[in-house]
Enzyme design. Sequence first.
Site, PDB file in Angstrom:
ATOM      1  N   HIS A  72      41.152  39.907  24.970  1.00 48.43           N
ATOM      2  CA  HIS A  72      41.033  40.940  25.994  1.00 48.43           C
ATOM      3  C   HIS A  72      42.419  41.317  26.496  1.00 48.43           C
ATOM      4  CE1 HIS A  72      36.608  39.905  27.240  1.00 48.43           C
ATOM      5  NE2 HIS A  72      36.745  40.227  25.962  1.00 48.43           N
ATOM      6  N   TYR A 197      35.540  41.543  37.796  1.00 52.07           N
ATOM      7  CA  TYR A 197      35.619  40.780  39.043  1.00 52.07           C
ATOM      8  C   TYR A 197      35.167  41.708  40.163  1.00 52.07           C
ATOM      9  CZ  TYR A 197      38.317  37.025  36.831  1.00 52.07           C
ATOM     10  OH  TYR A 197      38.731  35.978  36.046  1.00 52.07           O
ATOM     11  N   PRO A 289      37.950  28.267  40.034  1.00 50.73           N
ATOM     12  CA  PRO A 289      37.917  28.932  38.726  1.00 50.73           C
ATOM     13  C   PRO A 289      38.235  30.411  38.748  1.00 50.73           C
ATOM     14  CG  PRO A 289      35.689  28.517  39.519  1.00 50.73           C
ATOM     15  CD  PRO A 289      36.614  27.832  40.477  1.00 50.73           C
ATOM     16  N   LYS A 293      42.439  29.058  35.444  1.00 44.53           N
ATOM     17  CA  LYS A 293      43.629  28.269  35.157  1.00 44.53           C
ATOM     18  C   LYS A 293      43.363  26.810  34.785  1.00 44.53           C
ATOM     19  CE  LYS A 293      46.363  31.583  35.622  1.00 44.53           C
ATOM     20  NZ  LYS A 293      46.361  32.249  34.338  1.00 44.53           N
ATOM     21  N   TYR A 381      47.779  36.097  35.349  1.00 51.19           N
ATOM     22  CA  TYR A 381      46.473  35.927  34.714  1.00 51.19           C
ATOM     23  C   TYR A 381      46.615  35.561  33.239  1.00 51.19           C
ATOM     24  CZ  TYR A 381      41.455  36.593  34.124  1.00 51.19           C
ATOM     25  OH  TYR A 381      40.119  36.377  33.883  1.00 51.19           O
TER      26      TYR A 381
END
Length: 386
Positions: A72, A197, A289, A293, A381
């Site tokens: 992604h 998200y 979460p 990470k 990220y």
Amino acid sequence: MQTQVAIIGAGPAGLLLSHLLHLRGISSVVVERRSRDYVEQRVRAGVLEQGTVDMLVESGVGSRLLKEGLRHEGIELRYGDRAHRVAFEDLVPGRAITVYGQQEVVKDLIAARLEAGGDIRFGVQDVALHGIDGERPYVTFGGERLDCEVIAGCDGFHGISRPSVPEGVLTAYEREYPFAWLGVLARVEPSADELIYAFTERGFALHSMRSPTVSRFYLQVPVGTRVEEWPDERIWSELRTRLETVEGFTLATGEIFERGLTPMRSFVVEPMQYGRLYLAGDAAHIVPPTGAKGMNLAVADVRVLDRALGAFFEDGSTALLNGYSEACLKRVWRAQHFSWWMTTLLHTFDSDDAYGRRLQLSHLDYVASSRAAATTLAENYVGLPW
């Protein structure tokens, strides 16, 4: 029995460390209290940073990852009636994340270790560490004794490695959040090509995936929630409410075949070593979460420890081992901050806190409108360079 490194725990950290040490010609024995079947089926994280993918591929265990993993190059932030894509390919060119379940990484590592004749002891009981403050530590389990030169504690937050350090040596830093994640796996094609998200007044939601036919979803729920309180119909109804906020988006539904609750906590111990015991992964730190990470930090720890052990067994040098904790903690605290930031940005903390929600919306607008802010999110990220 004798080995150079005794590894406690057959999760990603312990198995990868054993594999990397094998490539250096360093012997190890992995001790795991759970069965092989349990370890391989244990559903955990599924987002791999660019550095984690590179490391697995370079060490020879990434062929299935490259074939089946879903690469992604962006994520979507959804709030109000807005959808904003954070484009990794533009903000951090050449770096991305790959969706590939942690249990799949574990399967790949177990297969590689067994094929190479690795020694993994599953289902062992009564594991105890001895002599970790001296030069000849050893591990006992099931009536056997394993002598070694170094012990790697990779057995997670609830393992025996960290509690084996004398009281008062380690300093713990903790934060617990007033909510949990209800996570489900469903046999349904993902409704989006990338992770979503979602911030809503009803709470956070995450749309993710495991494969082209299996989707992964998370819902923010109160602490103390029981899985039994959430039948399929309620789960789908709440997911639709929190995700179908953008015109044209429809959530596909299907059979839910697994569900579970994940507590939200932040935890770090310092130092990550004592004597000949070195802690790695969840044994030393936990992150919520939201920032994806957890497993990636474990891989980063192992990368540092592998190099330190390589120097130690090659010429007796202890410089890298002595600096193991300091080197790891720099990355750990950066990931702690990012995970905390993502969590506080996207979750509802108090239903009556209208001021707090306005701050969150303002910050989301800032990320959506500022290239600098979006770049900060993107580079954290996908994972900071090694």
